[in-house]
Design an enzyme around this catalytic site. Sequence first.
Site, mmCIF file in Angstrom:
data_model
loop_
_atom_site.group_PDB
_atom_site.id
_atom_site.type_symbol
_atom_site.label_atom_id
_atom_site.label_comp_id
_atom_site.label_asym_id
_atom_site.label_seq_id
_atom_site.Cartn_x
_atom_site.Cartn_y
_atom_site.Cartn_z
ATOM 1 N N ASP A 24 0.859 -1.181 0.000
ATOM 2 C CA ASP A 24 0.000 0.000 0.000
ATOM 3 C C ASP A 24 0.895 1.229 0.000
ATOM 4 O OD1 ASP A 24 -2.339 1.538 0.050
ATOM 5 O OD2 ASP A 24 -2.390 1.603 2.223
ATOM 6 N N SER A 25 0.330 2.350 -0.408
ATOM 7 C CA SER A 25 1.091 3.591 -0.370
ATOM 8 C C SER A 25 1.341 4.029 1.068
ATOM 9 C CB SER A 25 0.343 4.691 -1.132
ATOM 10 O OG SER A 25 -0.926 4.904 -0.552
ATOM 11 N N CYS A 87 -4.129 -1.494 -2.282
ATOM 12 C CA CYS A 87 -4.235 -0.046 -2.433
ATOM 13 C C CYS A 87 -5.133 0.210 -3.631
ATOM 14 C CB CYS A 87 -2.850 0.556 -2.663
ATOM 15 S SG CYS A 87 -2.820 2.308 -3.094
ATOM 16 N N GLU A 172 -5.587 8.724 9.720
ATOM 17 C CA GLU A 172 -4.142 8.684 9.985
ATOM 18 C C GLU A 172 -3.747 9.574 11.154
ATOM 19 O OE1 GLU A 172 -1.687 9.128 6.566
ATOM 20 O OE2 GLU A 172 -2.287 7.165 5.781
ATOM 21 N N CYS A 206 -11.706 2.414 -0.162
ATOM 22 C CA CYS A 206 -10.398 2.859 0.304
ATOM 23 C C CYS A 206 -10.104 2.057 1.561
ATOM 24 C CB CYS A 206 -10.388 4.355 0.606
ATOM 25 S SG CYS A 206 -8.860 4.925 1.394
ATOM 26 N N HIS A 208 -8.512 2.725 4.150
ATOM 27 C CA HIS A 208 -8.601 3.458 5.423
ATOM 28 C C HIS A 208 -10.029 3.473 5.972
ATOM 29 C CE1 HIS A 208 -4.691 5.014 4.244
ATOM 30 N NE2 HIS A 208 -4.595 5.706 5.357
#
Length: 287
Positions: A24-25, A87, A172, A206, A208
């Site tokens: 993942d990024s 991702c 995050e 996504c 997240h």
Amino acid sequence: MNAGIASRRLLFLGMKYAPIGVFDSGYGGLTILKEIVKYLPQYDYVYLGDNARAPYGNRSFETVYRYTLQCVEWFFAQGCPLVVLACNTASAKALRTIQQNDLPLIAPDRRVLGVIRPTTEVIGNYSVTRRVGIMATAGTVNSGSYTIEINKFYPDIQVFQEACPMWVPLVENNEHNGQGADYFIQKNLQHLLGQGAGIDTILLACTHYPLLANKIMQYLPAGIKLLSQGEIVARSLVHYLERHPEIANRISYSKLRKFCTTDDAIDFEQKASIFYGESVAAERIEL
């Protein structure tokens, strides 16, 4: 298990270290890895977050492709016969080119998979009204990948998309349970549902976003299903390995979990537990 100890153990047993790579990024792919490990605990895994160059969502197709290919090549150097791009942006902007153009030249015996196709293959099983909402980063929305892939499998489904640029920073910065999250969740949900009546299924496209699921459910009208990718991708990988024993038989299995980042390892460790659900020990690597 310590990576060095595990590698020596495999050598002692006459086995080559060949983990599944998960990319993942940043941190979000850890929500995918968590589910994959739950379904396939026997294998070795190495995770790489390209945190030094994150986020990918606002970068061009060419840049995302170049960064992702560098990371895939790093995984191959670690001995990975299989890499999962956990991702959505990398899956949308780089996967097809890597599969079609690069793998035949640099590693024809290895495989790279993404998270978009497994999700779009089954999303039609959840929708009765045939109206589906996608909540994702701007990069994923602008790529049109979900609309294209869903229409391949389910031409009768109408897709509505909503970019949610504030959701990743909220997660995050560990603010996803705070009051600030409520404002942006309500705003984006209202905008998505206002695009078309009858949406009965929403995909969190996504990695997240599953951490916001409890908040989202507070504002989701009754009868609308909320889907996260982790379990869907994990089940898909189980079936893939069942269909491809030539790949499955090459993966090593000492239950090693290794975590790497292109940025500060201590910072990665502090944030990774939010996504993975437990503490991890990370190593910084250079590409």
